[in-house]
Design a protein around this motif. Structure first.
Motif, short mmCIF file in Angstrom:
data_model
loop_
_atom_site.label_atom_id
_atom_site.label_comp_id
_atom_site.label_asym_id
_atom_site.label_seq_id
_atom_site.Cartn_x
_atom_site.Cartn_y
_atom_site.Cartn_z
N THR A 102 48.88 81.94 -23.74
CA THR A 102 48.97 83.35 -24.15
C THR A 102 48.52 84.26 -23.01
O THR A 102 49.17 85.27 -22.70
CB THR A 102 48.08 83.59 -25.40
N ASP B 169 50.91 83.94 -19.77
CA ASP B 169 52.21 84.56 -20.06
C ASP B 169 52.08 86.08 -20.10
O ASP B 169 53.00 86.79 -19.70
CB ASP B 169 52.75 84.07 -21.42
N LYS B 170 50.93 86.56 -20.57
CA LYS B 170 50.72 88.01 -20.72
C LYS B 170 50.47 88.69 -19.37
O LYS B 170 51.01 89.75 -19.11
CB LYS B 170 49.53 88.24 -21.66
N TYR C 64 40.93 92.28 -21.15
CA TYR C 64 41.40 91.49 -22.30
C TYR C 64 40.38 90.42 -22.66
O TYR C 64 40.07 90.18 -23.83
CB TYR C 64 42.75 90.87 -21.92
N PRO D 132 58.52 90.99 -22.15
CA PRO D 132 57.30 91.79 -22.34
C PRO D 132 56.55 92.15 -21.06
O PRO D 132 55.64 92.97 -21.12
CB PRO D 132 56.45 90.88 -23.22
N ARG D 133 56.89 91.54 -19.92
CA ARG D 133 56.29 92.02 -18.67
C ARG D 133 57.29 91.84 -17.55
O ARG D 133 58.24 91.06 -17.67
CB ARG D 133 54.98 91.30 -18.36
N MET E 260 57.07 82.90 -25.28
CA MET E 260 57.01 84.33 -25.62
C MET E 260 57.80 84.62 -26.89
O MET E 260 57.33 85.34 -27.77
CB MET E 260 57.55 85.15 -24.45
N ARG F 124 56.12 83.65 -30.03
CA ARG F 124 55.05 84.57 -30.43
C ARG F 124 55.59 85.86 -31.05
O ARG F 124 54.82 86.75 -31.37
CB ARG F 124 54.21 84.94 -29.21
N GLU G 152 57.55 87.99 -29.44
CA GLU G 152 57.73 89.06 -28.46
C GLU G 152 59.22 89.30 -28.21
O GLU G 152 60.03 88.39 -28.26
CB GLU G 152 57.01 88.69 -27.16
#
Lengths: 498, 498
Positions: free
Chosen positions: A58, A61-62, A79, B114-115, B234, B237, B239
């Motif tokens: 998580t 990937d973020k 975070y 998402p990124r 992702m 999750r 996203e």
């Protein structure tokens, strides 16, 4: 002598510290068998199964890569602080550290002669830029520093390419650290190293490099094993090699970052601590999953498991996720500087920064009495085949100063023979990681930290000679020193058996 | 039945061919022991030691990658024709073949949500371009074609990402070949596959893909195992994923290329031939050292060794370095079409296109009598542990049509369990190759080719039914057919033991 309960006056150069050495050998460590089994079960097939892997996936990937000085790293730290607080851990906070801000920018290395070939490359950390039009120069390929010195007359105005063989990380990394300086000394205009790895799929591997004060700074980068070998073959055939190197790297002023800290506060001796740690920063390529997300996240897992199982130990178990490790252990050194006055309360320092693959046990730096105790603790890990204790003379970058000053130190011993396949490359991603292996590593890490934190007495340690402040300051570049290199080699020698 | 000297009338659909089957089993193959040992010695520690490796290094360093339709490939063919002539080999010439000209152009794939993350990628051969501004679309990640069909309603207007597991090359390559077509059928605007490899250091692996007539053509590329897995995590999750794909690829009209041919003309039956072969073309990434420089160059080495040792066999040993293999075996198919009228003179067809690592022996397609003879020949290779004969139902791309028509066929059996680590990637370079391993492979190749070419009789073979011309034409895409996939799996099953 260190086996008995004596209080020893230890002069640390600037303060007097009491070290408690207790008759811990008389303590029955087998009484922790049930707790150890609960921890193992909780991680392998209980509620914490795959938790560290899933958390790390998580997270990486973020945020992706997290180089010191980047917004990505600071967002990742925010975070973590938020997540650790929400988990209900104790004393969650950041501790400020000034770190370098090196920014890669656009870069390329192109072979122009004998044929046009765009090479995969990565600038090395702290390298200066080339002029905007790049540096176009003929090339001298050498295998060793010795050969460079012998051929110094041919080096002037050239780009030096080091096609050094990978012998071991500890030995070979010298070409990354000192390659530019040695090339500049003989009049070269830039230098390229063969990536420091035993295996390649055309993958460049970056890393920090050090300019030597008083020697001209020249741009420096790594190329792949494949290209370094090809350039060397071409030169041996008598072909004239020309390369154009363009690098737009910037060395900005230091910026503020943070070590990320959280605790399970001790029930009896809250001021006495066992540190579990790994670094949160990474290189700016890949995603820092292996180096060192894995180490940081199994350390976090220690606190989570202790909390989930209500196993509050007598002493504090403190998680530190270091910052600025890759630039030379800035987070670890800042932490040492800030807390060394309390060194007598630092019971054990643990850092995992050499992979979290299938564990064997631990590397340990400490005296004979402490070693005996640690071996007894490892014996609790027989069911997961992790009872091996390998003695070492130095431990990881970020805990190195503590260990050097006499605090017992631990690194994780694991089957990391492919570690340098991925190290500092775009291949450092979650694909390298394995949830089952992380469960096992977290079990080793938790059992060791928990039992040491819960023993009646602190671990015994040798009386240290008054140490030299200047020497410890030097440790800021510890990762790049001979000492850590030796440690890495000791670990690998054990694992690979070579 | 095929063990006796009979002449059999074989109808090949368009001509009548005489196949000579002789009492070769009565021939004493052990009489070749001395010749075999001379060949082995000559290659392992004699004048030809490392010759094939050194020739290949010179060649790949000089020309780099050599995709069909490129000037690089044509320069490489010119160089080979010149070099083979200068060596004094017989009948050196090129034979024209029309090949596709697919040009990659500039390309990129960027995750926007998402990124932001620029992904390593390679367009797949024959893919069309995107519009100049690229295609920006939301993403649906699936593991299998079955899942894609189940989620067809979600696919419209999306970029499909296949995160298919690597099971075996033969099975998994279907996602590369048919991924775009299957995605287009459910309304997708582009497709990306996880690279077909069991191991990755963020390395994309390209390859040819096939649009199905009547189905809309959409752009298609490969991404890395690492990124495919991340995108899938992702999505799981919840996203929302958005990717921008830009590809500037061009499918130009076919252009002329050449198969490169040279011989040692037979002393008694010059019209009867043993073919030794590999392909000279490569993908446009890496340097085509493994795929298939190694196979082509050990085949060349056969002729060189026979010449150097003055071992002129009764039949002709003919080297063919194929062109346009990577696009589907264009060189091999053109050669079959041009020479099939002489099929009765084709005694044995040998192709090495699965690596030239440490050899075990050969894969063989042929009848029982021929198998017995081949095993006797392999027994001459006991000193280099290469006596294994594995029977297969199909052999390599470029000799597939001959084998299908009944000509005995050979592939090289070697320790190629890492072949797909490098296959069709930038990692296919000389660094993968090993001179000692190439010496051994050349020894196997030379002994087999020489002895078969020098036996009193041609190898026995089964009478083939009149074969269907349309079926053989279909073989133009042989590499991508189930048959070659099965062969590859058979080879790997043996080597890896799974």
């Amino acid at each position: 002598m260190e086996l008995f309960n004596i209080h020893v006056l230890l002069t640390l150069g600037y303060s007097i510290v009491l070290v408690h050495s207790s008759p811990v050998l008389q303590e029955d460590i087998t009484k922790y068998k049930d707790a150890a089994n609960r921890i193992i079960h909780h991680l392998l097939d209980g509620p914490a199964q795959n938790q560290s892997y899933n958390r790390l996936a998580t997270f990486t990937d973020k945020f992706g890569s997290r180089i010191a000085g980047s917004e990505y790293l600071e967002h990742a730290i925010d975070y973590m602080l938020d997540t650790l607080s929400k988990e209900g851990l104790d004393n969650v906070h950041g501790e400020n550290v000034m770190v370098p801000q090196w920014v890669r920018g656009k870069e390329s290395a192109t072979l122009l002669s004998p044929r046009n070939h765009k090479m995969a490359m990565l600038g090395l950390g702290s390298s200066i830029a080339t002029p905007p039009a790049g540096i176009t120069a003929d090339v001298l390929v050498v295998s060793t520093f010795k050969e460079l010195k012998q051929r110094a007359a041919e080096a002037k105005g050239k780009i030096i390419v080091y096609n050094e063989k990978f012998v071991s990380y500890g030995e070979t990394v010298a070409y990354r650290q000192q390659g530019a300086t040695e090339a500049a000394k003989v009049g070269a205009v830039a230098s390229l190293i063969r990536s420091v790895t035993p295996f390649s799929i055309n993958s460049p591997h970056t890393g920090w490099q050090d300019y030597t004060p008083g020697v001209k700074k020249i741009p420096t980068a790594c190329i792949t094993v494949e290209d370094a070998e090809m350039l060397h073959r071409m030169q041996k055939r008598g072909e004239k090699l020309t390369i154009r190197l363009k690098m737009n790297a910037k060395n900005n002023p230091y910026v503020k970052s943070r070590n990320t800290v959280a605790e399970i506060t001790g029930s009896v001796y809250p001021e006495q601590v066992v540190i579990v740690s790994g670094h949160l920063d990474s290189w700016d390529v890949g995603q820092g999953a292996m180096d060192d997300g894995g180490g940081a996240f199994i350390s976090w897992q220690v606190l989570s498991v202790i909390k989930q199982l209500n196993l509050r130990p007598k002493r504090t178990v403190r998680l530190v996720m270091w910052t600025g490790e890759e630039e030379g252990g800035f987070g670890g050194q800042a932490y040492f500087n800030a807390h060394k006055k309390n060194i007598s309360n630092f019971n054990l320092v643990m850092e995992s920064d050499m992979g979290v693959f299938t564990p064997y046990g631990i590397n340990f730096k400490g005296n004979t009495a402490a070693t005996t105790i640690m071996q007894q603790i490892l014996n609790l890990l027989g069911s997961i085949n992790s009872t091996t204790l390998e003695k070492v003379t130095a431990v990881g970058t970020d805990i190195g100063s503590w260990a050097k000053a006499g605090v017992p130190g631990v690194s994780l011993l694991n089957r990391n023979e492919k570690y340098f396949y991925f190290h500092h490359s775009n291949g450092d991603t979650m694909t390298v990681m394995d949830p089952k292996q992380m469960n096992l590593c977290a079990a080793v890490w938790t059992v060791v930290a928990y039992v040491v934190a819960d023993l009646d007495s602190m671990l015994p340690r040798d009386i240290q000679p008054p140490y030299n402040e200047a020497e410890i300051q030097q440790d800021k570049r510890f990762k790049n020193s001979d000492e850590i290199s030796r440690t890495v080699d000791e670990i690998l020698k054990f694992v690979i058996g070579t």
